[in-house]
Write an enzyme that holds these catalytic residues in place. Structure first.
Site, PDB file in Angstrom:
ATOM      1  N   GLY A  61       0.805  -1.217   0.000  1.00 20.04           N
ATOM      2  CA  GLY A  61       0.000   0.000   0.000  1.00 20.04           C
ATOM      3  C   GLY A  61       0.835   1.263   0.000  1.00 20.04           C
ATOM      4  O   GLY A  61       2.056   1.233   0.119  1.00 20.04           O
TER       5      GLY A  61
ATOM      6  N   ILE B 211      -3.489 -11.071   7.670  1.00 16.87           N
ATOM      7  CA  ILE B 211      -3.528 -10.739   9.100  1.00 16.87           C
ATOM      8  C   ILE B 211      -4.784 -11.249   9.786  1.00 16.87           C
ATOM      9  O   ILE B 211      -4.822 -11.325  11.020  1.00 16.87           O
ATOM     10  CB  ILE B 211      -3.362  -9.226   9.345  1.00 16.87           C
ATOM     11  CG1 ILE B 211      -4.551  -8.436   8.767  1.00 16.87           C
ATOM     12  CG2 ILE B 211      -2.034  -8.738   8.780  1.00 16.87           C
ATOM     13  CD1 ILE B 211      -4.569  -6.970   9.195  1.00 16.87           C
TER      14      ILE B 211
ATOM     15  N   THR C 143      -9.761   0.324   3.716  1.00 14.51           N
ATOM     16  CA  THR C 143      -9.819   1.791   3.668  1.00 14.51           C
ATOM     17  C   THR C 143     -10.962   2.309   2.797  1.00 14.51           C
ATOM     18  O   THR C 143     -11.083   3.527   2.632  1.00 14.51           O
ATOM     19  CB  THR C 143      -8.490   2.369   3.155  1.00 14.51           C
ATOM     20  OG1 THR C 143      -8.209   1.816   1.862  1.00 14.51           O
ATOM     21  CG2 THR C 143      -7.352   2.042   4.114  1.00 14.51           C
TER      22      THR C 143
ATOM     23  N   ASP D 167      -8.609   9.185  12.209  1.00 17.29           N
ATOM     24  CA  ASP D 167      -9.414  10.225  12.845  1.00 17.29           C
ATOM     25  C   ASP D 167     -10.890   9.833  12.930  1.00 17.29           C
ATOM     26  O   ASP D 167     -11.645  10.399  13.728  1.00 17.29           O
ATOM     27  CB  ASP D 167      -9.288  11.535  12.074  1.00 17.29           C
ATOM     28  CG  ASP D 167      -9.736  11.391  10.619  1.00 17.29           C
ATOM     29  OD1 ASP D 167      -9.167  10.541   9.913  1.00 17.29           O
ATOM     30  OD2 ASP D 167     -10.654  12.117  10.186  1.00 17.29           O
TER      31      ASP D 167
ATOM     32  N   TYR E 228     -16.692   2.301   9.101  1.00 17.39           N
ATOM     33  CA  TYR E 228     -15.232   2.329   9.025  1.00 17.39           C
ATOM     34  C   TYR E 228     -14.627   2.737  10.366  1.00 17.39           C
ATOM     35  O   TYR E 228     -13.709   2.081  10.878  1.00 17.39           O
ATOM     36  CB  TYR E 228     -14.803   3.295   7.922  1.00 17.39           C
ATOM     37  CG  TYR E 228     -13.323   3.583   7.882  1.00 17.39           C
ATOM     38  CD1 TYR E 228     -12.415   2.600   7.501  1.00 17.39           C
ATOM     39  CD2 TYR E 228     -12.830   4.845   8.221  1.00 17.39           C
ATOM     40  CE1 TYR E 228     -11.055   2.872   7.464  1.00 17.39           C
ATOM     41  CE2 TYR E 228     -11.482   5.116   8.176  1.00 17.39           C
ATOM     42  CZ  TYR E 228     -10.597   4.127   7.806  1.00 17.39           C
ATOM     43  OH  TYR E 228      -9.250   4.391   7.772  1.00 17.39           O
TER      44      TYR E 228
ATOM     45  N   LYS F 127     -12.197   0.417  12.837  1.00 17.57           N
ATOM     46  CA  LYS F 127     -10.841   0.839  13.206  1.00 17.57           C
ATOM     47  C   LYS F 127     -10.712   0.989  14.726  1.00 17.57           C
ATOM     48  O   LYS F 127      -9.659   0.667  15.297  1.00 17.57           O
ATOM     49  CB  LYS F 127     -10.488   2.155  12.507  1.00 17.57           C
ATOM     50  CG  LYS F 127     -10.318   2.032  10.998  1.00 17.57           C
ATOM     51  CD  LYS F 127      -9.154   1.135  10.607  1.00 17.57           C
ATOM     52  CE  LYS F 127      -7.803   1.802  10.845  1.00 17.57           C
ATOM     53  NZ  LYS F 127      -6.680   0.964  10.343  1.00 17.57           N
TER      54      LYS F 127
END
Length: 294
Positions: A12, A39, A64, A104, A127, A131
């Site tokens: 990436g 992973i 993402t 963020d 999302y 995260k």
């Protein structure tokens, strides 16, 4: 024998720059794309740890696609939540440091002052929720050797991103309408990669408290202000960029109106925060332009 650093998500945009930064250090860097290490699969991760015995793992692997996560939250959670949990457990078993890249979007995005590292989270999107799950897994499993580095508005030469898109559009559009009611910190992947490597080094030396850090540029702007600076660096008229509101670009996932992060925690690790976004963009620009207009 040099320490081994395992970089997941190595293909990436950020992973490429982490590997480039590690090339200048006396370490053995192992590039692990998804084909090499899944992973989300404990067996795949266990095999990688047995083979390479990493001292540091930098997890750049992530789902993402922010909008797609709204309709595929379970799939996003496997990558963004389960994946870091699997890595954290392997790091615990092998005594390795884990650097988890986060976002963020774990915040509600309705603040009026920079979010501190210990401010309450409150994601408003799938999302962000996935995260945050990854963050929690790392911090609970590795209270002494787990590091979460939140970033935002990333751009770099090694992948698609906002800057490269604006460079492309400048060549084909007379004017551009760009959102002016979302504030954040454009961040160059090269700058973030440098902080990740320095944080990992400090962690190995026992000089960086575990926990949350904010890896974004200094200063702040809107997407509109960001685009005008891109146009200025292109040598074209910034007035071609016109302000608009988020209502003009409705998307499945809500975008944070305020994504400015504070950087106080870096002092505890003896590392200075990332520089101002304008200085970084100016240095990054030749490579970004070459990547988009070879």
């Amino acid at each position: 024998m040099s320490a081994v650093w395992l970089v997941t998500g190595a293909a990436g945009m950020l992973g490429q720059d982490v590997l480039a930064r590690l090339a200048g250090e006396d370490v053995t860097a192992v590039a692990a794309d998804r084909a090499a290490v899944d992973i989300t699969d404990p067996e795949s991760v266990r095999a990688a740890f047995e083979e390479h015995r990493p001292a540091v793992v930098v997890n750049c692997a992530a789902w993402t696609a922010v909008d797609d996560a709204e309709s595929q939250e379970d799939a996003a959670l496997r990558v963004n939540g389960t994946g870091p949990a699997v890595l954290a457990e392997a790091c615990r078993e092998h005594g390795a440091v884990l650097l988890q890249v986060s976002t963020d979007y774990v915040f509600a995005g309705d603040g009026e002052k920079p979010y501190a590292e210990d401010d309450p989270t409150g994601p408003r999107s799938a999302y962000g929720r996935t995260k945050l799950a990854g963050e929690q897994a790392v911090l609970s499993t590795l209270p002494e050797t787990g590091y979460v580095v939140r970033t935002a508005w990333l751009y770099g030469a090694g992948g698609g991103n906002f800057v490269r898109t604006m460079i492309k559009l400048e060549g084909v559009k007379d004017t551009l309408d760009v959102v002016d009611d979302q504030r954040g910190q454009p961040t160059w992947t090269v700058d973030l990669a440098d902080r990740l490597v320095r944080l990992g080094q400090a962690a190995l030396a026992g000089g960086a408290p575990a926990g949350v850090y904010h890896g974004t540029s200094g200063g702040e702007t809107t997407w509109f202000g960001f685009t005008r600076e891109i146009f200025r660096l292109l040598g074209t008229d910034p007035e071609r960029v016109r302000p608009t509101t988020s209502e003009a670009f409705v998307r499945p996932a809500p975008r944070p109106a305020f994504s400015v992060l504070g950087h106080d925690r870096w002092a505890a690790a003896g590392i200075e925060p990332v520089r101002d976004w304008r200085a970084a963009l100016a240095e990054a620009f030749p490579a970004l332009l070459a990547a988009e207009r070879p």
